[in-house]
Design a protein around this motif. Structure first.
Motif, PDB file in Angstrom:
ATOM      1  N   ARG A   1       5.548  -2.750 -56.012  1.00 25.83           N
ATOM      2  CA  ARG A   1       6.903  -3.242 -55.759  1.00 25.83           C
ATOM      3  C   ARG A   1       7.165  -4.513 -56.558  1.00 25.83           C
ATOM      4  NH1 ARG A   1       8.245  -2.212 -49.938  1.00 25.83           N
ATOM      5  NH2 ARG A   1       8.668  -4.432 -49.726  1.00 25.83           N
ATOM      6  N   ASP A   2       6.191  -5.427 -56.529  1.00 27.55           N
ATOM      7  CA  ASP A   2       6.347  -6.705 -57.232  1.00 27.55           C
ATOM      8  C   ASP A   2       6.287  -6.518 -58.740  1.00 27.55           C
ATOM      9  OD1 ASP A   2       6.142  -7.599 -54.605  1.00 27.55           O
ATOM     10  OD2 ASP A   2       3.996  -7.932 -54.787  1.00 27.55           O
ATOM     11  N   LEU A   3       5.332  -5.714 -59.207  1.00 23.90           N
ATOM     12  CA  LEU A   3       5.210  -5.464 -60.638  1.00 23.90           C
ATOM     13  C   LEU A   3       6.463  -4.778 -61.173  1.00 23.90           C
ATOM     14  CD1 LEU A   3       1.509  -4.173 -60.779  1.00 23.90           C
ATOM     15  CD2 LEU A   3       2.330  -6.458 -61.343  1.00 23.90           C
ATOM     16  N   GLY A   4       7.013  -3.854 -60.392  1.00 24.26           N
ATOM     17  CA  GLY A   4       8.208  -3.148 -60.821  1.00 24.26           C
ATOM     18  C   GLY A   4       9.422  -4.056 -60.911  1.00 24.26           C
ATOM     19  N   VAL A   5       9.583  -4.920 -59.913  1.00 21.05           N
ATOM     20  CA  VAL A   5      10.704  -5.864 -59.951  1.00 21.05           C
ATOM     21  C   VAL A   5      10.560  -6.818 -61.132  1.00 21.05           C
ATOM     22  CG1 VAL A   5      11.843  -7.760 -58.728  1.00 21.05           C
ATOM     23  CG2 VAL A   5      11.153  -5.716 -57.477  1.00 21.05           C
ATOM     24  N   GLY A   6       9.333  -7.287 -61.386  1.00 19.47           N
ATOM     25  CA  GLY A   6       9.110  -8.168 -62.528  1.00 19.47           C
ATOM     26  C   GLY A   6       9.439  -7.488 -63.846  1.00 19.47           C
ATOM     27  N   THR A   7       9.062  -6.220 -63.967  1.00 17.80           N
ATOM     28  CA  THR A   7       9.354  -5.472 -65.188  1.00 17.80           C
ATOM     29  C   THR A   7      10.861  -5.297 -65.390  1.00 17.80           C
ATOM     30  OG1 THR A   7       7.254  -4.269 -64.938  1.00 17.80           O
ATOM     31  CG2 THR A   7       8.901  -3.311 -66.417  1.00 17.80           C
ATOM     32  N   LEU A   8      11.584  -5.120 -64.304  1.00 15.86           N
ATOM     33  CA  LEU A   8      13.021  -4.891 -64.385  1.00 15.86           C
ATOM     34  C   LEU A   8      13.834  -6.183 -64.449  1.00 15.86           C
ATOM     35  CD1 LEU A   8      13.380  -1.989 -61.789  1.00 15.86           C
ATOM     36  CD2 LEU A   8      13.794  -1.828 -64.249  1.00 15.86           C
ATOM     37  N   LEU A   9      13.215  -7.311 -64.182  1.00 19.96           N
ATOM     38  CA  LEU A   9      13.940  -8.574 -64.034  1.00 19.96           C
ATOM     39  C   LEU A   9      14.889  -8.885 -65.188  1.00 19.96           C
ATOM     40  CD1 LEU A   9      14.395 -11.192 -62.421  1.00 19.96           C
ATOM     41  CD2 LEU A   9      12.425 -12.167 -63.627  1.00 19.96           C
ATOM     42  N   PRO A  10      14.456  -8.849 -66.463  1.00 22.69           N
ATOM     43  CA  PRO A  10      15.377  -9.234 -67.545  1.00 22.69           C
ATOM     44  C   PRO A  10      16.493  -8.222 -67.793  1.00 22.69           C
ATOM     45  CG  PRO A  10      13.060  -9.327 -68.244  1.00 22.69           C
ATOM     46  CD  PRO A  10      13.121  -8.541 -66.982  1.00 22.69           C
ATOM     47  N   PHE A  11      16.375  -7.012 -67.219  1.00 25.45           N
ATOM     48  CA  PHE A  11      17.326  -5.954 -67.523  1.00 25.45           C
ATOM     49  C   PHE A  11      18.328  -5.720 -66.395  1.00 25.45           C
ATOM     50  CE2 PHE A  11      13.134  -5.049 -69.383  1.00 25.45           C
ATOM     51  CZ  PHE A  11      13.448  -5.199 -70.726  1.00 25.45           C
ATOM     52  N   VAL A  12      17.829  -5.746 -65.162  1.00 23.16           N
ATOM     53  CA  VAL A  12      18.717  -5.526 -64.023  1.00 23.16           C
ATOM     54  C   VAL A  12      19.574  -6.763 -63.752  1.00 23.16           C
ATOM     55  CG1 VAL A  12      18.788  -5.140 -61.521  1.00 23.16           C
ATOM     56  CG2 VAL A  12      17.262  -3.774 -62.958  1.00 23.16           C
ATOM     57  N   ALA A  13      18.972  -7.944 -63.849  1.00 25.47           N
ATOM     58  CA  ALA A  13      19.675  -9.195 -63.566  1.00 25.47           C
ATOM     59  C   ALA A  13      20.183  -9.813 -64.865  1.00 25.47           C
ATOM     60  CB  ALA A  13      18.753 -10.162 -62.831  1.00 25.47           C
ATOM     61  N   ARG A  14      21.457 -10.115 -64.928  1.00 19.46           N
ATOM     62  CA  ARG A  14      22.072 -10.617 -66.151  1.00 19.46           C
ATOM     63  C   ARG A  14      22.367 -12.116 -66.092  1.00 19.46           C
ATOM     64  NH1 ARG A  14      24.313  -5.682 -68.029  1.00 19.46           N
ATOM     65  NH2 ARG A  14      22.660  -4.153 -67.641  1.00 19.46           N
ATOM     66  N   THR A  15      22.459 -12.688 -64.903  1.00 18.28           N
ATOM     67  CA  THR A  15      22.762 -14.114 -64.763  1.00 18.28           C
ATOM     68  C   THR A  15      21.628 -14.814 -64.036  1.00 18.28           C
ATOM     69  OG1 THR A  15      23.878 -13.886 -62.614  1.00 18.28           O
ATOM     70  CG2 THR A  15      25.217 -13.555 -64.608  1.00 18.28           C
ATOM     71  N   ASP A  16      21.636 -16.133 -64.075  1.00 19.78           N
ATOM     72  CA  ASP A  16      20.593 -16.890 -63.386  1.00 19.78           C
ATOM     73  C   ASP A  16      20.610 -16.621 -61.892  1.00 19.78           C
ATOM     74  OD1 ASP A  16      18.531 -19.134 -63.405  1.00 19.78           O
ATOM     75  OD2 ASP A  16      20.021 -19.959 -62.022  1.00 19.78           O
ATOM     76  N   ALA A  17      21.803 -16.538 -61.316  1.00 22.03           N
ATOM     77  CA  ALA A  17      21.917 -16.288 -59.878  1.00 22.03           C
ATOM     78  C   ALA A  17      21.344 -14.920 -59.524  1.00 22.03           C
ATOM     79  CB  ALA A  17      23.375 -16.383 -59.448  1.00 22.03           C
ATOM     80  N   GLU A  18      21.621 -13.908 -60.356  1.00 26.45           N
ATOM     81  CA  GLU A  18      21.098 -12.566 -60.087  1.00 26.45           C
ATOM     82  C   GLU A  18      19.583 -12.539 -60.212  1.00 26.45           C
ATOM     83  OE1 GLU A  18      24.951  -9.910 -61.572  1.00 26.45           O
ATOM     84  OE2 GLU A  18      23.177 -10.105 -62.854  1.00 26.45           O
ATOM     85  N   ARG A  19      19.048 -13.254 -61.176  1.00 27.78           N
ATOM     86  CA  ARG A  19      17.597 -13.267 -61.344  1.00 27.78           C
ATOM     87  C   ARG A  19      16.920 -14.003 -60.194  1.00 27.78           C
ATOM     88  NH1 ARG A  19      17.215 -13.882 -68.012  1.00 27.78           N
ATOM     89  NH2 ARG A  19      18.143 -11.832 -68.382  1.00 27.78           N
ATOM     90  N   ARG A  20      17.563 -15.026 -59.685  1.00 26.31           N
ATOM     91  CA  ARG A  20      17.014 -15.703 -58.505  1.00 26.31           C
ATOM     92  C   ARG A  20      16.969 -14.749 -57.313  1.00 26.31           C
ATOM     93  NH1 ARG A  20      19.593 -20.508 -56.259  1.00 26.31           N
ATOM     94  NH2 ARG A  20      17.635 -20.569 -55.080  1.00 26.31           N
ATOM     95  N   VAL A  21      17.980 -13.900 -57.192  1.00 30.45           N
ATOM     96  CA  VAL A  21      17.984 -12.924 -56.100  1.00 30.45           C
ATOM     97  C   VAL A  21      16.772 -12.003 -56.200  1.00 30.45           C
ATOM     98  CG1 VAL A  21      19.177 -10.909 -55.158  1.00 30.45           C
ATOM     99  CG2 VAL A  21      20.476 -12.972 -55.708  1.00 30.45           C
ATOM    100  N   LEU A  22      16.521 -11.459 -57.394  1.00 35.82           N
ATOM    101  CA  LEU A  22      15.392 -10.542 -57.561  1.00 35.82           C
ATOM    102  C   LEU A  22      14.064 -11.247 -57.322  1.00 35.82           C
ATOM    103  CD1 LEU A  22      16.221  -8.170 -60.555  1.00 35.82           C
ATOM    104  CD2 LEU A  22      16.873  -8.044 -58.150  1.00 35.82           C
TER     105      LEU A  22
END
Length: 382
Positions: free
Chosen positions: A32-53
């Motif tokens: 779960r953690d590895l998958g979210v980390g892999t998707l982080l730069p692509f799913v989240a486009r703003t700083d606020a969205e990346r903080r959420v992930l």
């Protein structure tokens, strides 16, 4: 020995199964953690969205690492020859995995220290590396186990590794690595859709769907490759399932399609690949139907089926040798003593339920959606 209620063969089988369960546990929970980390730069486009992930996995990722530690500990204590050969022969690959994993805690802690776009972007990509690289290399490692590791044992059972890091990057091993990345990305996407709302969940749903479909095709291609394009290893001598540690006390032959033999001997094993495919299809459909819990169960079931397929195909081998097949390690000749396995089992029976109960409690406490508004109310958020 007579005072131990379980015979040596049974204990060896139990620890072989427990090792598989611990590794699957890490793939499901840590995935779960590895998958979210892999998707982080692509799913989240703003700083606020990346903080959420980051805060979706931030409170629990350290606890999920317990499964990796337990798996490594089980290899060390239950199958010492396997630990010695794999951790020394695959030393550089292990170092790469550890360096990538180290980026995760550093990234979590340092990312928010400086309010600078370039600083935070650099740590976001570090978190991507910390998710993608371990997922890929662990899959590559499984592929190399199926191909056979380049090592041999001398008459004193000293191991000699005859390969190098780049020899690990064989086409089939890279295919196995892509299967691993696909199922981990799917697991991460399912977690994101289950813990976030709006555009983040929509993007994760798209990436998760593509990852699931790609994994179905790659897993099927891997199965065809194993069945028709790869030689497997088979023990051709009498096996003493209660014998002492002696990996050299057997004869081994290469057999075309040999890794498929177990499915003929034990037809129930076909449930593993079926579970893998069914779980992948159900996870993709669950994402489209916007189902949270059933989709997470399905993606976890897919991981269980895919990893079990590799483990059951290899049985009873733990690490075949491509250099000298007779040096290959099996659960019958590379385990700890009868007494050691029994004492370890008692400890596992006591402490594993405690770990499971605590993990369930933590996830219950941390349940609920993570949003930018909830982060504003939480002074401890990343």
């Amino acid at each position: 020995m007579s005072t131990i209620p379980l015979d040596y063969e049974t204990l060896r089988l139990i620890w072989w199964a427990l090792l598989g369960i611990l590794l699957i546990g890490f793939a499901v929970m840590g995935g779960r953690d590895l998958g979210v980390g892999t998707l982080l730069p692509f799913v989240a486009r703003t700083d606020a969205e990346r903080r959420v992930l980051i805060n979706v996995i931030g409170p629990t990722w350290e606890g999920n690492q317990v499964w990796l530690v337990l798996g490594g500990g089980a290899i060390f204590a239950a199958f010492p020859p396997l630990y010695a050969v794999s951790f020394s022969g695959f030393y550089l690959a292990m170092i790469v995995i550890l360096l990538a994993l180290i980026l995760r805690p550093v990234g979590f802690k340092f990312r928010g220290k400086v309010a600078d776009t370039r600083w935070r972007s650099a740590w976001d990509w570090a978190l991507f590396v910390g998710g993608f690289v371990p997922s890929l290399i662990m899959g590559v490692a499984v592929g190399n186990v199926l191909l056979g590791a380049p090592f041999y044992l001398d008459d004193t059972l000293r191991a000699f590794y005859t390969g190098n890091f780049f020899q690990l990057l064989m086409p089939f091993a890279l295919l196995a690595g892509l299967v691993s990345v696909g199922m981990i990305v799917l697991q991460g996407a399912v977690l994101i859709t289950g813990r976030t709302t709006g555009v983040l969940a929509d993007r994760a749903r798209t990436y998760g769907t593509w990852a699931g479909l790609a994994t179905i095709m790659l897993f099927a291609l891997g199965g065809v490759w194993v069945a028709f394009g790869m030689d497997g290893y088979a023990i051709t001598s009498i096996v003493d399932t209660n014998g002492a540690i002696n990996p050299l006390g057997k004869t081994v032959a290469l057999v075309p399609g040999g890794w498929m033999t177990n499915y003929g001997l034990y037809p129930w094993m076909i449930a593993a690949p079926v579970l893998g495919f069914v779980g992948l299809v159900a996870a993709v459909l669950g994402l489209q139907a916007r189902l949270r819990i059933p989709t997470l169960v399905a993606s976890s079931m897919a991981i269980f089926g895919i990893i079990s397929t590799a483990g059951l195909s290899l049985f009873p081998f733990l690490l075949p040798s491509s250099t000298v097949p007779e040096s290959g390690l099996t659960l019958w000749d590379a385990s700890s003593s009868h007494l050691t396995l029994f004492i370890m089992l008692l400890a596992t029976v006591i402490f594993l339920p405690i770990i499971l109960a605590y993990t369930a409690w933590v996830f219950r406490v941390m349940r609920g959606d993570v949003t930018t508004r909830s982060l504003e109310k939480n002074p401890n958020a990343y």
